[in-house]
Write a protein that holds these residues in place. Structure first.
Motif, short mmCIF file in Angstrom:
data_model
loop_
_atom_site.label_atom_id
_atom_site.label_comp_id
_atom_site.label_asym_id
_atom_site.label_seq_id
_atom_site.Cartn_x
_atom_site.Cartn_y
_atom_site.Cartn_z
N HIS A 181 -11.73 3.93 -7.81
CA HIS A 181 -11.84 3.66 -6.77
C HIS A 181 -13.49 4.39 -6.93
O HIS A 181 -12.99 5.83 -7.95
N TRP A 217 -8.14 3.35 2.80
CA TRP A 217 -7.85 4.89 3.22
C TRP A 217 -8.98 5.95 3.58
O TRP A 217 -9.06 6.77 3.69
N GLU A 267 -6.38 -0.80 -7.66
CA GLU A 267 -6.91 -0.34 -6.57
C GLU A 267 -8.44 -0.02 -5.90
O GLU A 267 -9.12 0.91 -5.82
N ILE A 304 -5.67 11.41 -1.12
CA ILE A 304 -5.89 11.39 -0.57
C ILE A 304 -5.93 12.91 0.59
O ILE A 304 -6.49 12.51 1.44
N TRP A 345 -8.34 -2.36 -3.23
CA TRP A 345 -7.12 -1.66 -2.04
C TRP A 345 -7.67 -1.67 -0.72
O TRP A 345 -7.61 -0.76 0.16
N TRP A 354 5.79 9.53 -9.27
CA TRP A 354 4.41 9.94 -8.68
C TRP A 354 4.81 11.47 -8.02
O TRP A 354 5.58 11.44 -7.84
N ALA A 365 -8.98 10.41 -6.04
CA ALA A 365 -8.12 9.04 -4.95
C ALA A 365 -7.38 10.31 -4.44
O ALA A 365 -5.87 9.32 -4.04
N LYS A 391 7.11 3.54 -2.59
CA LYS A 391 6.56 4.74 -2.44
C LYS A 391 7.77 5.78 -1.81
O LYS A 391 8.40 5.29 -1.10
N ASN A 400 3.30 7.40 -11.75
CA ASN A 400 1.46 7.20 -11.45
C ASN A 400 0.40 8.54 -11.72
O ASN A 400 2.10 9.49 -11.14
N GLU A 401 -0.77 8.43 -12.11
CA GLU A 401 -1.43 9.96 -11.94
C GLU A 401 -0.57 10.60 -12.81
O GLU A 401 -0.82 11.72 -12.19
N GLN A 423 -7.10 1.99 -12.03
CA GLN A 423 -7.29 1.74 -10.32
C GLN A 423 -8.75 1.46 -10.38
O GLN A 423 -8.81 0.99 -9.05
N GLN A 438 3.99 11.79 -2.34
CA GLN A 438 5.21 10.60 -1.61
C GLN A 438 6.41 10.54 -2.01
O GLN A 438 6.99 8.99 -2.37
N HIS A 467 4.67 -0.91 -6.55
CA HIS A 467 3.49 0.28 -6.45
C HIS A 467 4.45 1.15 -5.86
O HIS A 467 4.31 1.25 -3.81
N GLU A 512 0.39 -1.02 -0.06
CA GLU A 512 -0.04 -0.12 0.05
C GLU A 512 0.98 1.18 -0.32
O GLU A 512 0.80 1.98 0.21
N ASN A 513 1.57 1.93 0.60
CA ASN A 513 2.72 2.42 0.78
C ASN A 513 4.32 1.63 0.88
O ASN A 513 5.24 3.34 0.23
O1 G3I Z 1 3.35 6.52 8.10
C1 G3I Z 1 3.35 7.67 8.81
C2 G3I Z 1 2.87 7.30 10.28
O2 G3I Z 1 4.85 7.64 11.21
C3 G3I Z 1 2.01 8.63 11.09
O3 G3I Z 1 2.97 8.32 12.03
C4 G3I Z 1 0.94 9.04 10.29
C5 G3I Z 1 0.08 10.47 10.65
O4 G3I Z 1 -0.47 10.43 9.86
O5 G3I Z 1 1.29 8.73 8.72
C6 G3I Z 1 1.91 7.69 7.95
O6 G3I Z 1 2.10 7.87 6.94
C7 G3I Z 1 0.44 8.34 6.10
C8 G3I Z 1 0.87 6.77 5.37
O7 G3I Z 1 -0.49 6.66 4.29
C9 G3I Z 1 0.60 5.45 6.21
O8 G3I Z 1 -0.12 4.70 7.13
C10 G3I Z 1 0.08 9.17 5.36
O9 G3I Z 1 0.55 9.68 6.33
C11 G3I Z 1 -0.98 9.03 4.81
O10 G3I Z 1 -0.98 10.56 3.62
C12 G3I Z 1 -0.96 7.79 3.51
O11 G3I Z 1 -1.59 7.34 3.00
C13 G3I Z 1 -1.74 6.99 1.73
C14 G3I Z 1 -2.14 7.62 0.64
O12 G3I Z 1 -1.42 7.09 -0.59
C15 G3I Z 1 -1.20 8.62 -0.02
O13 G3I Z 1 -0.77 8.63 -0.23
C16 G3I Z 1 -2.78 5.43 1.39
O14 G3I Z 1 -2.31 4.75 3.24
C17 G3I Z 1 -2.54 4.28 1.22
O15 G3I Z 1 -3.74 3.76 0.53
C18 G3I Z 1 -2.99 5.59 0.12
O16 G3I Z 1 -2.54 4.48 -1.47
C19 G3I Z 1 -2.84 5.43 -2.94
C20 G3I Z 1 -2.52 4.80 -3.92
O17 G3I Z 1 -0.76 4.77 -3.65
C21 G3I Z 1 -2.35 5.61 -6.02
N1 G3I Z 1 -3.52 5.89 -5.76
C22 G3I Z 1 -4.61 6.27 -4.70
C23 G3I Z 1 -4.64 5.92 -3.26
C24 G3I Z 1 -5.41 6.64 -2.53
O18 G3I Z 1 -5.38 7.68 -1.79
#
Ligand code: G3I
Length: 372
Positions: free
Chosen positions: A245, A343, A274, A289, A335, A112, A287, A75, A160-161, A243, A115, A108, A71-72
């Protein structure tokens, strides 16, 4: 006394219901078996799951998925946080988890706008990096990451995107700096990314991945243009990830079929990368976040029977379309695994917050039975 007896009976009844519920969960058909003649079935796995900190979620993934995407943890920000530091641990654990449980691992993502650490796009004074510096950083990143997983990751979401909903290229630092405002150079960052990924692992499949390809014909046309451009340059591209969504009222069957047929017509594989269906009926549909509000994700109606029925119907509609076009589709990846860790919040997946299958799960299984 009477009250205590009634209480004990109530507890006993709940335990029996719970036990029966659990037993029936383990008797569930596995999604990967149900769809084995059509496409791979997978999910995005988060760090807790692959590290063993969410064993119930891991059990669902192991039972139902034959492919997975981190999922992350692959990146840029997470795997390459500083210029000279790569953080392989969590992503390596993901790949090992996939190998152990016979899931095809997907990478993945390499290039991008989100991130990605700020330093990637900056010079030492905090101004924008030059085209040459950014290209060199991209090459180093792709070569190192794809090289590290050479022979172990089946395919990569290379870019991506990169598109806006109207089909033009997104005004990201990648486009601004490498494209230099020139129409002739607009696809350069995409072309270089695919070339270097191919050089780093000639056997890996390479994908372009984006959201709203299933709702916006213009955006889908933009993805078709990317594929055609790369092919015209002799650059390898194997697939496009829709994706998907989705929401309770979108995409329409028509726009989803438009995307699948038009992308497949370019000769690439089509993947659903996704999949989830947001149960919130208002607000932002994309999508990104950063556009998802906390109030929106609370979604008090998510568990309501009416919402769950609509969710099941939308999943059934989407899977019927995917089955109809299964010759063009190689993989369908959710996803996430269960609602609590999605998410998007609400109730967007096939398993609820207690790891139990929802009406939508059974509706999806039924579409495969009806397709036979
Ligand atoms: O790892 C940190 C953690 O240390 C911290 O305490 C916490 C506080 O908010 O954040 C954590 O990081 C988060 C990360 O997910 C892991 O959980 C980020 O804030 C958060 O922004 C991040 O969100 C991810 C998002 O992509 C970022 O753009 C989502 O989990 C993930 O599902 C989402 O996935 C994306 C695909 O990669 C691309 N397409 C869209 C899809 C949905 O947005």
């Amino acid at each position: 006394m009477k009250g205590r007896v009634l209480n004990s009976i109530a507890i006993l009844v709940s335990l029996v219901i719970l036990a029966v519920g659990r037993a029936s969960t383990s008797d569930l058909p596995a999604l990967k078996d149900v769809f084995k003649d059509y496409f791979l079935i997978g999910g995005a796995l988060n760090r807790n799951l692959v590290m063993g900190r969410d064993p119930n979620a891991a059990q669902i993934a192991i039972k139902h998925y034959n492919t997975a995407t981190p999922e992350n943890d692959m990146k840029w920000q997470l795997i390459h946080p500083e210029p000279d530091r790569y953080n392989w641990g969590p992503a390596d654990t993901f790949v090992e988890f996939c190998q152990k449980h016979n899931m095809v691992p997907i990478g993945h993502t390499l290039v991008w706008h989100a991130q990605t650490p700020r330093w990637v796009f900056q010079d030492s004074n905090g101004g924008p990096a030059t085209r040459d510096v950014l290209l060199a950083r991209m090459k180093d990143h792709i070569t190192t990451v794809v090289g590290h997983y050479k022979g172990r990751v089946k395919g990569w979401d290379v870019v991506n995107e990169a598109l806006n909903d109207n089909g033009t290229l997104r005004n990201s630092p990648w486009l601004r700096i490498i494209g230099e405002g020139s129409p002739e150079k607009q696809y350069d960052f995409i072309e270089y990314a695919f070339r270097w990924a191919h050089e780093a692992d000639p056997d890996a499949e390479l994908y372009y991945n984006d959201y709203n390809l299933d709702t916006s014909k213009a955006k889908c046309d933009g993805a078709v243009a990317i594929v055609k451009y790369l092919k015209s340059k002799g650059v390898r591209i194997d697939g496009v990830g829709i994706q998907l969504h989705a929401g309770l009222t979108y995409p329409s069957v028509e726009t989803l079929e438009y995307a699948i047929t038009n992308l497949a017509a370019t000769g690439v594989k089509v993947m659903v990368t996704e999949l989830d269906i947001r149960t919130q009926t208002r607000g932002y549909r994309g999508a990104d976040i950063s556009m998802v509000s906390r109030e929106g994700t609370a979604d008090p109606n998510a568990a309501a029977a009416e919402t769950q029925k609509k969710l099941a119907e939308k999943y059934a509609e989407i899977f019927s379309v995917l089955l109809k076009h299964s010759k063009s589709i190689t993989r369908v990846t959710f996803w996430g695994v269960y609602d609590a860790t999605s998410w998007i919040g609400g109730s967007p997946l096939l398993f609820d917050r207690n790891y139990q299958p929802k009406e939508a799960f059974f509706a999806v299984i039924k579409t495969a039975q009806q397709a036979r």
